[in-house]
Design a protein around this motif. Structure first.
Motif, PDB file in Angstrom:
ATOM      1  N   UNK A 124     -10.356  -6.192   4.136  1.00  0.00           N
ATOM      2  CA  UNK A 124     -10.232  -4.946   4.914  1.00  0.00           C
ATOM      3  C   UNK A 124      -8.868  -4.876   5.590  1.00  0.00           C
ATOM      4  N   UNK A 125      -8.452  -5.968   6.208  1.00  0.00           N
ATOM      5  CA  UNK A 125      -7.171  -6.002   6.922  1.00  0.00           C
ATOM      6  C   UNK A 125      -6.012  -5.775   5.948  1.00  0.00           C
ATOM      7  N   UNK A 126      -6.040  -6.530   4.857  1.00  0.00           N
ATOM      8  CA  UNK A 126      -4.989  -6.408   3.832  1.00  0.00           C
ATOM      9  C   UNK A 126      -4.893  -4.971   3.295  1.00  0.00           C
ATOM     10  N   UNK A 127      -6.050  -4.425   2.926  1.00  0.00           N
ATOM     11  CA  UNK A 127      -6.059  -3.121   2.264  1.00  0.00           C
ATOM     12  C   UNK A 127      -5.663  -1.997   3.215  1.00  0.00           C
ATOM     13  N   UNK A 128      -5.993  -2.140   4.500  1.00  0.00           N
ATOM     14  CA  UNK A 128      -5.702  -1.070   5.446  1.00  0.00           C
ATOM     15  C   UNK A 128      -4.338  -1.210   6.113  1.00  0.00           C
ATOM     16  N   UNK A 129      -3.625  -2.321   5.864  1.00  0.00           N
ATOM     17  CA  UNK A 129      -2.312  -2.494   6.505  1.00  0.00           C
ATOM     18  C   UNK A 129      -1.387  -1.286   6.285  1.00  0.00           C
ATOM     19  N   UNK A 130      -1.311  -0.725   5.052  1.00  0.00           N
ATOM     20  CA  UNK A 130      -0.445   0.443   4.859  1.00  0.00           C
ATOM     21  C   UNK A 130      -0.914   1.684   5.634  1.00  0.00           C
ATOM     22  N   UNK A 131      -2.137   1.655   6.162  1.00  0.00           N
ATOM     23  CA  UNK A 131      -2.618   2.758   7.005  1.00  0.00           C
ATOM     24  C   UNK A 131      -2.486   2.415   8.495  1.00  0.00           C
ATOM     25  N   UNK A 132      -2.370   1.117   8.808  1.00  0.00           N
ATOM     26  CA  UNK A 132      -2.246   0.705  10.212  1.00  0.00           C
ATOM     27  C   UNK A 132      -0.818   0.857  10.726  1.00  0.00           C
ATOM     28  N   UNK A 133       0.144   0.576   9.852  1.00  0.00           N
ATOM     29  CA  UNK A 133       1.547   0.537  10.276  1.00  0.00           C
ATOM     30  C   UNK A 133       2.146   1.913  10.609  1.00  0.00           C
ATOM     31  N   UNK A 134       1.775   3.000   9.889  1.00  0.00           N
ATOM     32  CA  UNK A 134       2.436   4.288  10.125  1.00  0.00           C
ATOM     33  C   UNK A 134       2.408   4.774  11.578  1.00  0.00           C
ATOM     34  N   UNK A 135       1.272   4.686  12.253  1.00  0.00           N
ATOM     35  CA  UNK A 135       1.210   5.187  13.623  1.00  0.00           C
ATOM     36  C   UNK A 135       2.138   4.406  14.549  1.00  0.00           C
ATOM     37  N   UNK A 136       2.251   3.106  14.300  1.00  0.00           N
ATOM     38  CA  UNK A 136       3.133   2.288  15.134  1.00  0.00           C
ATOM     39  C   UNK A 136       4.597   2.585  14.813  1.00  0.00           C
ATOM     40  N   UNK A 137       4.898   2.802  13.531  1.00  0.00           N
ATOM     41  CA  UNK A 137       6.263   3.169  13.150  1.00  0.00           C
ATOM     42  C   UNK A 137       6.628   4.512  13.762  1.00  0.00           C
TER      43      UNK A 137
END
Ligand code: CTP
Ligand code: MG
Ligand code: K
Length: 182
Positions: free
Chosen positions: A10-23
């Motif tokens: 779950x963590x691996x697969x969602x990383x590309x969705x987690x990073x955008x808001x922080x960027x």
């Protein structure tokens, strides 16, 4: 699949969705997407917190990360023995763009409910981006989606995401990068 594996996938697969808001927090600023326009209730359509620059940089950062994860995947999967999924190009774009879109739709909902920019909306804040990222990924790559998001992985995403969201936003607030700790 055991719980630890489900959380890892779950963590691996969602990383590309987690990073955008922080960027977007780091890159945000400039022209707001709504161009300052208001809705019929007299309040802003989205508000100054949703900018073109933040959205573009956030989406590109997430897509670039998906590409980097594809490169790192064989070595990592080999070392851990966990079957980490690769990101097809359509998914590498859909996950970060969906995350940004979910956050934008949530701002629309927040403004309609009378919340000013930056106001908290528990659960919507923590899950908006994940829901739309998953929906877009399912639309652009249905077979990949079914193979990757088995029930244990979906459950892990729903538990892990709010925890990570609260922690990263509190961290960004403590570092002075964000106005509010949510
Ligand atoms: N940001 C941006 N563009 C986006 C999303 C975020 O520029 N599409 C930047 C803005 O500078 C924003 C900051 O990241 O203020 C924090 O994001 P967020 O918490 O989502 O926005 P808020 O300012 O809290 O606004 P809202 O109440 O509409 O969520
Ligand atoms: Mg906010
Ligand atoms: K938000």
């Amino acid at each position: 699949m055991d719980a630890v594996t489900a959380v890892a996938v779950a963590f691996w697969t969602m990383l590309p969705a987690y990073v955008p808001n922080n960027a977007a927090v780091l890159a945000g600023g400039g022209r707001p997407i709504d161009g300052g326009r208001t809705w019929r209730d007299g309040k802003r359509l989205l508000g100054d917190g949703k900018t073109w620059r933040g959205t573009l940089v956030g989406t590109l950062a997430g897509a670039a990360l998906a590409g980097a994860l594809n490169v790192a995947r064989p070595a990592l999967a080999g070392a851990t023995g966990v079957a980490l999924p690769a990101f097809p190009l359509a998914v590498a774009l859909a996950l970060p763009f969906g995350a940004m879109l979910g956050d934008i739709l949530a701002s629309f909902v927040k403004r309609r409910s009378g919340r000013e920019r930056g106001a908290a909306f528990p659960l919507l804040d923590q899950l908006d981006f994940v829901v739309v990222a998953l929906v877009l990924a399912a639309l652009v790559a249905p077979a990949w989606f079914r193979a990757t998001f088995t029930l244990p992985v979906v459950l892990a995403v729903l538990v892990l995401t709010p925890v990570l969201h609260v922690l990263t936003n509190a961290g960004a607030y403590l570092l002075g990068l964000k106005e509010e700790p949510w």
